[in-house]
Design a protein around this motif. Structure first.
Motif, PDB file in Angstrom:
ATOM      1  N   ARG A 156      39.956  38.110  40.162  1.00 25.85           N
ATOM      2  CA  ARG A 156      39.545  36.833  38.956  1.00 25.85           C
ATOM      3  C   ARG A 156      38.415  37.345  38.087  1.00 25.85           C
ATOM      4  O   ARG A 156      38.275  37.242  36.882  1.00 25.85           O
ATOM      5  CB  ARG A 156      39.690  35.517  39.616  1.00 25.85           C
ATOM      6  N   SER A 157      37.457  37.645  38.813  1.00 23.04           N
ATOM      7  CA  SER A 157      36.084  38.031  38.301  1.00 23.04           C
ATOM      8  C   SER A 157      36.220  39.062  37.468  1.00 23.04           C
ATOM      9  O   SER A 157      35.454  39.191  36.196  1.00 23.04           O
ATOM     10  CB  SER A 157      35.103  38.176  39.458  1.00 23.04           C
ATOM     11  N   PHE A 158      36.758  40.164  37.771  1.00 25.43           N
ATOM     12  CA  PHE A 158      36.958  41.593  36.938  1.00 25.43           C
ATOM     13  C   PHE A 158      37.783  41.149  35.955  1.00 25.43           C
ATOM     14  O   PHE A 158      37.495  41.665  34.821  1.00 25.43           O
ATOM     15  CB  PHE A 158      37.593  42.609  38.090  1.00 25.43           C
ATOM     16  N   GLU A 159      38.790  40.592  36.059  1.00 23.86           N
ATOM     17  CA  GLU A 159      39.819  40.005  35.098  1.00 23.86           C
ATOM     18  C   GLU A 159      38.790  39.216  33.974  1.00 23.86           C
ATOM     19  O   GLU A 159      39.170  39.760  32.717  1.00 23.86           O
ATOM     20  CB  GLU A 159      41.056  39.419  35.379  1.00 23.86           C
ATOM     21  N   GLU A 160      38.339  38.294  34.161  1.00 24.89           N
ATOM     22  CA  GLU A 160      37.440  37.676  33.373  1.00 24.89           C
ATOM     23  C   GLU A 160      36.393  38.458  32.531  1.00 24.89           C
ATOM     24  O   GLU A 160      35.981  38.358  31.445  1.00 24.89           O
ATOM     25  CB  GLU A 160      36.787  36.315  33.982  1.00 24.89           C
ATOM     26  N   LEU A 161      35.843  39.516  33.273  1.00 21.63           N
ATOM     27  CA  LEU A 161      34.903  40.433  32.665  1.00 21.63           C
ATOM     28  C   LEU A 161      35.522  41.633  31.877  1.00 21.63           C
ATOM     29  O   LEU A 161      34.985  42.307  30.942  1.00 21.63           O
ATOM     30  CB  LEU A 161      34.088  41.186  33.720  1.00 21.63           C
ATOM     31  N   GLY A 162      36.821  41.497  32.006  1.00 24.36           N
ATOM     32  CA  GLY A 162      37.616  42.818  31.219  1.00 24.36           C
ATOM     33  C   GLY A 162      37.392  44.055  31.944  1.00 24.36           C
ATOM     34  O   GLY A 162      37.607  45.147  31.206  1.00 24.36           O
ATOM     35  N   ASP A 163      36.944  44.070  33.015  1.00 20.74           N
ATOM     36  CA  ASP A 163      36.635  45.306  33.855  1.00 20.74           C
ATOM     37  C   ASP A 163      38.085  45.536  34.315  1.00 20.74           C
ATOM     38  O   ASP A 163      38.255  45.400  35.582  1.00 20.74           O
ATOM     39  CB  ASP A 163      35.581  45.003  34.935  1.00 20.74           C
ATOM     40  N   LYS A 164      38.506  46.660  33.837  1.00 20.19           N
ATOM     41  CA  LYS A 164      39.782  47.214  34.184  1.00 20.19           C
ATOM     42  C   LYS A 164      39.797  47.943  35.630  1.00 20.19           C
ATOM     43  O   LYS A 164      40.598  47.839  36.435  1.00 20.19           O
ATOM     44  CB  LYS A 164      40.388  48.170  33.130  1.00 20.19           C
ATOM     45  N   ASN A 165      38.641  49.035  35.669  1.00 13.71           N
ATOM     46  CA  ASN A 165      38.599  49.746  37.133  1.00 13.71           C
ATOM     47  C   ASN A 165      38.195  48.654  38.247  1.00 13.71           C
ATOM     48  O   ASN A 165      38.618  48.819  39.148  1.00 13.71           O
ATOM     49  CB  ASN A 165      37.306  50.452  36.655  1.00 13.71           C
ATOM     50  N   GLY A 166      37.448  47.764  37.941  1.00  9.68           N
ATOM     51  CA  GLY A 166      37.360  46.642  38.974  1.00  9.68           C
ATOM     52  C   GLY A 166      38.693  45.894  39.227  1.00  9.68           C
ATOM     53  O   GLY A 166      38.707  45.580  40.400  1.00  9.68           O
ATOM     54  N   THR A 167      39.121  45.500  38.131  1.00  9.02           N
ATOM     55  CA  THR A 167      40.637  45.024  38.292  1.00  9.02           C
ATOM     56  C   THR A 167      41.456  45.840  39.389  1.00  9.02           C
ATOM     57  O   THR A 167      42.377  44.961  40.247  1.00  9.02           O
ATOM     58  CB  THR A 167      41.303  44.469  37.027  1.00  9.02           C
ATOM     59  N   ALA A 168      41.827  47.009  38.953  1.00  9.76           N
ATOM     60  CA  ALA A 168      42.674  47.837  39.593  1.00  9.76           C
ATOM     61  C   ALA A 168      42.099  48.170  41.172  1.00  9.76           C
ATOM     62  O   ALA A 168      42.914  48.227  42.143  1.00  9.76           O
ATOM     63  CB  ALA A 168      42.417  49.479  38.944  1.00  9.76           C
ATOM     64  N   ASN A 169      40.708  48.098  41.342  1.00  5.78           N
ATOM     65  CA  ASN A 169      39.963  48.449  42.746  1.00  5.78           C
ATOM     66  C   ASN A 169      40.506  47.149  43.707  1.00  5.78           C
ATOM     67  O   ASN A 169      40.931  47.162  44.745  1.00  5.78           O
ATOM     68  CB  ASN A 169      38.687  48.421  42.888  1.00  5.78           C
ATOM     69  N   ALA A 170      40.164  46.121  42.941  1.00  7.56           N
ATOM     70  CA  ALA A 170      40.766  44.609  43.739  1.00  7.56           C
ATOM     71  C   ALA A 170      42.329  44.541  44.000  1.00  7.56           C
ATOM     72  O   ALA A 170      42.687  44.147  45.169  1.00  7.56           O
ATOM     73  CB  ALA A 170      40.309  43.359  43.090  1.00  7.56           C
ATOM     74  N   LEU A 171      43.094  45.134  43.320  1.00  4.84           N
ATOM     75  CA  LEU A 171      44.757  45.015  43.361  1.00  4.84           C
ATOM     76  C   LEU A 171      44.878  46.042  44.580  1.00  4.84           C
ATOM     77  O   LEU A 171      45.691  45.917  45.416  1.00  4.84           O
ATOM     78  CB  LEU A 171      45.335  45.558  42.055  1.00  4.84           C
ATOM     79  N   GLY A 172      44.240  47.376  44.413  1.00  3.93           N
ATOM     80  CA  GLY A 172      44.570  48.343  45.494  1.00  3.93           C
ATOM     81  C   GLY A 172      44.003  47.723  46.779  1.00  3.93           C
ATOM     82  O   GLY A 172      44.504  48.071  47.738  1.00  3.93           O
ATOM     83  N   ASN A 173      42.794  47.181  46.921  1.00  7.07           N
ATOM     84  CA  ASN A 173      42.512  46.473  48.225  1.00  7.07           C
ATOM     85  C   ASN A 173      43.419  45.496  48.566  1.00  7.07           C
ATOM     86  O   ASN A 173      43.625  45.466  50.021  1.00  7.07           O
ATOM     87  CB  ASN A 173      40.878  45.910  48.213  1.00  7.07           C
ATOM     88  N   ALA A 174      43.913  44.683  47.794  1.00 10.10           N
ATOM     89  CA  ALA A 174      44.804  43.674  48.127  1.00 10.10           C
ATOM     90  C   ALA A 174      46.210  44.373  48.927  1.00 10.10           C
ATOM     91  O   ALA A 174      46.642  44.003  49.630  1.00 10.10           O
ATOM     92  CB  ALA A 174      45.062  42.812  47.155  1.00 10.10           C
ATOM     93  N   GLY A 175      46.548  45.281  48.217  1.00 14.09           N
ATOM     94  CA  GLY A 175      47.790  46.146  48.574  1.00 14.09           C
ATOM     95  C   GLY A 175      47.482  46.444  49.954  1.00 14.09           C
ATOM     96  O   GLY A 175      48.403  46.577  50.415  1.00 14.09           O
ATOM     97  N   ILE A 176      46.367  47.061  50.323  1.00 15.03           N
ATOM     98  CA  ILE A 176      46.036  47.563  51.867  1.00 15.03           C
ATOM     99  C   ILE A 176      46.169  46.315  52.735  1.00 15.03           C
ATOM    100  O   ILE A 176      46.937  46.635  53.781  1.00 15.03           O
ATOM    101  CB  ILE A 176      44.589  48.389  51.765  1.00 15.03           C
ATOM    102  N   ILE A 177      45.891  45.281  52.433  1.00 18.31           N
ATOM    103  CA  ILE A 177      46.011  43.969  53.258  1.00 18.31           C
ATOM    104  C   ILE A 177      47.479  43.934  53.581  1.00 18.31           C
ATOM    105  O   ILE A 177      48.008  43.704  54.700  1.00 18.31           O
ATOM    106  CB  ILE A 177      45.194  42.856  52.932  1.00 18.31           C
ATOM    107  N   TYR A 178      48.404  44.047  52.358  1.00 19.84           N
ATOM    108  CA  TYR A 178      49.766  43.835  52.440  1.00 19.84           C
ATOM    109  C   TYR A 178      50.132  44.715  53.439  1.00 19.84           C
ATOM    110  O   TYR A 178      51.112  44.723  54.282  1.00 19.84           O
ATOM    111  CB  TYR A 178      50.473  43.712  51.083  1.00 19.84           C
ATOM    112  N   ILE A 179      49.822  46.216  53.510  1.00 18.10           N
ATOM    113  CA  ILE A 179      50.237  47.245  54.381  1.00 18.10           C
ATOM    114  C   ILE A 179      49.725  46.688  55.643  1.00 18.10           C
ATOM    115  O   ILE A 179      50.780  46.833  56.611  1.00 18.10           O
ATOM    116  CB  ILE A 179      49.516  48.449  53.840  1.00 18.10           C
TER     117      ILE A 179
END
Length: 760
Positions: A156-179
């Motif tokens: 949410r923080s990265f999305e509010e900042l418009g930080d696309k790279n941070g947004t992708a990192n957070a999505l990727g990390n959430a994906g790992i937890i789902y794994i």
């Protein structure tokens, strides 16, 4: 089956955010050498804080202790300058290096200190990085609930900042937890979103990391060709950008995929390539991981001396680096090697020592693995009658009082210890939500209880095993994830609703509302009237059907299963259904004719009634259906009318309990009761209701006749099962092969005796 959790160390996307001071552009030791060369010439100002920041971060892979040393210097200088931003950086760097040492509790402490400073100063970029790193530290502790919580906050923080790279990192990390939680659809969804963003940004290195984690999804789904496709794509991306640390990780991941499909030659080739890459980088942690992985490949091959050699080497290197996590991990793996060699004392020593270290560093996940392995070792000792293999050295590991007391002797004492430590492991695994290994623990607990003769405990454990087997992740996590995702969806919908509201004309809206009020009143009135009529009609119909059902069911000699009652009432009596995956149980009383001669008629009938009543109660506990009695014979089925994947195990457990009941009855009543013999077979049956005035639910087919054959060829006080049933229960229930037994028409059949508990 062995529990080998986290023997392979996989390359993950876990984000360890550094600080953008801009000094370090090189990698590995080259970056460190460049920074050290510049350090003496730098004044004691904010520029030196930034240089120390880069130096501390650069050491995280090669020597985290040095990283901590320079992080402390960075913190001291930033504090003396009262530079809040620098203080935040220093705490973050210290967290990164403690995380690299797998000291996650300390990492969390420093990350939160950095977060507090960034929140006080309003540094939103720093806050977002801290949230992501806190998630990483919780993930390192296998606390997936809190890891997801902070990844979503970071997102949410990265999305509010418009930080696309941070947004992708957070999505990727959430994906790992789902794994980790085996929620592969969600993992692929988030990782694919991350790849799309990285592609838009032209970030090939991050794309490679995401590709590698998608490969991990396919490894866990046993789709190794697809996994290798993504791993090699990741390797190609990293080779193009000359990302040497990531290349080493990719090579190890490729090795993992090859090992998983038992291609040990390629697995060793790529793991050795990964080892050379880490040696060139001077990455001590990476070297330990790859040496440990090589040991695991040899373990999978059954080459125990080579497995021990590499795991012991990795253990000593981890000790020298003071990396307690990797030291405990390799000790636990060595314990598995000892157990496979039936060398149980050093196996127990390794697991107890590893569990102690895991407890000290608050690694509950691996602590529970070692406790479970202790329980499994005691279980193996209780079942094993052979001599241990003494080919492995063990003296180097036997330091410290790690065994709590002496090893018990005797089968029941060993089984008691197995139950004790398996229950300890289960308690922690419930807490951490480790579903995959939790179900394995319940399976082993069921085996231990069975060998102890505690069939109630065995059934309870096996039901838990079945319940957890298909679990994706804990209910608490489901609720938490749903809450986080719902919050995001609500925010989006809320913003859209505001836009839609502004687009509407107020006067037109009021007119529509007035018209809607009139329509609603009219419709509601009509609905009320209709509902009253329908409810009254249904009530009368239901009463009529209920009366018919009661008459029909009461007319049966043997009640049909509840799920079949509606069909019995509504369908013709001759209609039958085929059921696959069913197990049939047949019991018969030995020399029943002689019993009729020595027992009074009423006494015989009363005893027969009491025994069959006990049988009814026992099979009901195991989700079985009584079909009929045939004189002194008794037929029951598991797997009808509702399919049950545990039909064979439940039937054998019910048979053992029936036999135990009859043995106890025989000791109590002597020749005033009967001896039972039991036969079991698994296959298909046809079942349905026959008859009109006295209709009965019955079953026919090869499975029933073969179960009768097993019973006829059994012995008094014994349970005989067929080859088909043995194939379904051999991993859970001990059986003895009787050989090929001659049956009718000059045929022979493989038969097995079920191992029975010792009489109390």
């Amino acid at each position: 089956m062995k529990i080998q959790c986290h023997i392979i160390i996989l390359s993950l996307l876990f984000m360890l955010c550094g600080n953008s001071s801009g000094y370090a552009q090189k990698q590995g030791q080259a970056a460190i050498d460049s920074l050290l060369k510049e350090l003496p010439n730098t004044k004691e100002d904010t520029n030196k804080v930034m240089l120390l920041d880069d130096l501390s971060f650069a050491y995280r892979n090669t020597d985290p202790d040095e990283g901590i040393k320079y992080g402390q210097k960075e913190l001291e200088l930033a504090t003396s300058l009262d530079w809040k931003k620098g203080i935040g950086w220093a705490n973050n760097d210290l967290g990164v290096n403690y995380a690299a040492k797998a000291d996650y509790p300390k990492a969390v402490d420093f990350y939160f200190k950095s977060l507090q400073i960034n929140q006080a100063s309003g540094n939103k970029n720093g806050i977002a990085d801290n949230l992501g790193n806190i998630g990483v530290a919780y993930a390192g502790q296998k606390d997936y609930t809190h890891a997801l919580e902070f990844y979503f906050k970071a997102l949410r923080s990265f999305e509010e900042l418009g930080d696309k790279n941070g947004t992708a990192n957070a999505l990727g990390n959430a994906g790992i937890i789902y794994i980790y939680q085996s929620n592969y659809p969600m993992a692929l969804e988030d990782l694919s979103k991350a790849v799309k963003i990285y592609r838009q940004l032209g970030n090939t290195g991050a794309m490679a990391a995401a590709y590698s984690n998608i490969g991990l999804v396919y490894v866990n789904q046993n789709n190794y060709s697809k996994a290798l496709e993504y791993y090699f794509q990741a390797l190609e991306n990293n080779q193009q950008s000359a990302n040497r640390p990531a290349i080493a990780d990719n090579l190890a991941s490729i090795s993992t995929a090859y090992k998983s499909e038992s291609d040990f030659a390629n697995a060793l080739e790529y793991e050795n390539k990964a080892l050379r890459a880490n040696e060139e980088l001077g990455d001590k942690t990476g070297i330990i991981k790859t040496v440990s992985d090589i040991g695991n490949i040899y373990l999978a091959k059954g080459d125990y001396p080579a497995a021990f050699e590499n795991m012991f080497k990795a253990f000593k290197m981890a000790e020298a680096l003071d990396n307690k996590y990797l030291a405990a991990l390799n000790l636990g793996n060595i314990g598995v090697v000892y157990r496979e060699q039936r060398n149980y004392t050093p196996a127990l020593l390794c697991h107890f020592k590893a569990a102690k270290i895991d407890s000290e560093i608050a690694d509950k996940f691996d602590e529970s693995n070692n406790l479970g392995n202790i329980g499994m070792t005691y279980l193996s000792m209780a079942k094993d009658t052979g001599k241990p293999n003494k080919t492995l050295p063990d003296s180097a590991l036997h330091t410290g009082p790690y065994l709590p007391g002496t090893i018990p002797w005797g089968k029941r004492a060993l089984l008691g210890k197995a139950v004790e430590y398996l229950n300890k492991a289960i308690a922690i695994k419930k807490e951490t939500g480790d579903m995959e290994n939790l179900q394995a623990m319940f399976q082993r607990l069921s085996q231990a209880d069975t060998l102890l003769g505690d069939y109630k405990g065995a059934l309870a454990a096996y039901k838990q095993y079945a319940a957890f087997k298909d679990s994706v992740f804990s209910g608490a996590n489901k609720i938490l994830i749903a809450n986080f995702e719902t919050e995001r969806n609500i925010e989006v919908k809320h913003k859209q609703a505001e836009i839609d509201a502004l687009a509407k004309a107020k006067e037109h809206n009021e007119q529509l509302l007035k018209l809607a009020d009139v329509v609603v009143v009219v419709l509601f009135s009509l609905l009320v009237v209709s509902a009253v009529v329908i409810i009254y009609s249904r009530k009368k119909t239901k009463q009529h059907l209920s009366q018919e059902k009661e008459i029909s069911v009461e007319s049966h000699n043997v009640p049909a299963p509840e799920a079949m009652v509606e069909e019995i009432v509504e369908m013709p009596a001759t209609e039958a259904l085929r059921f696959d995956n069913v197990t049939a149980l047949v019991t018969d009383f030995v020399n029943f004719t002689n019993a009729t001669e020595r027992m009074a008629p009423q006494q015989l009938v009363d005893e027969l009634h009491l025994c069959f009543l006990a049988f009814d109660e026992i099979i009901a506990k195991y989700n079985m259906e009584k079909i009929k009695t045939m004189g002194d014979a008794y037929l029951a089925l598991a797997g009808i009318p509702v399919a049950d994947p545990l039909h064979a195990e439940y039937t054998v457990m019910a048979a053992v309990e029936i036999n135990t009941f009859m043995q106890g009855r025989k000791r109590q009543m002597g020749d005033k009761t009967f001896e039972v013999r039991i036969g079991i077979h698994s296959g298909s049956v046809i079942a349905g209701t026959v008859g009109v005035k006295k209709s009965a639910y019955d079953a026919w087919g090869e499975s029933v006749s073969t179960a009768m054959c097993m019973e006829q060829n059994s012995e008094a006080g014994r349970i005989t099962i067929s080859q088909a049933t043995y194939g379904l229960v051999k991993d859970k229930i001990n059986c003895t092969y009787r050989g090929k037994i001659a049956v009718k028409n000059n045929e022979t059949m493989n038969m097995y005796f079920v191992a029975l508990p010792e009489p109390e």
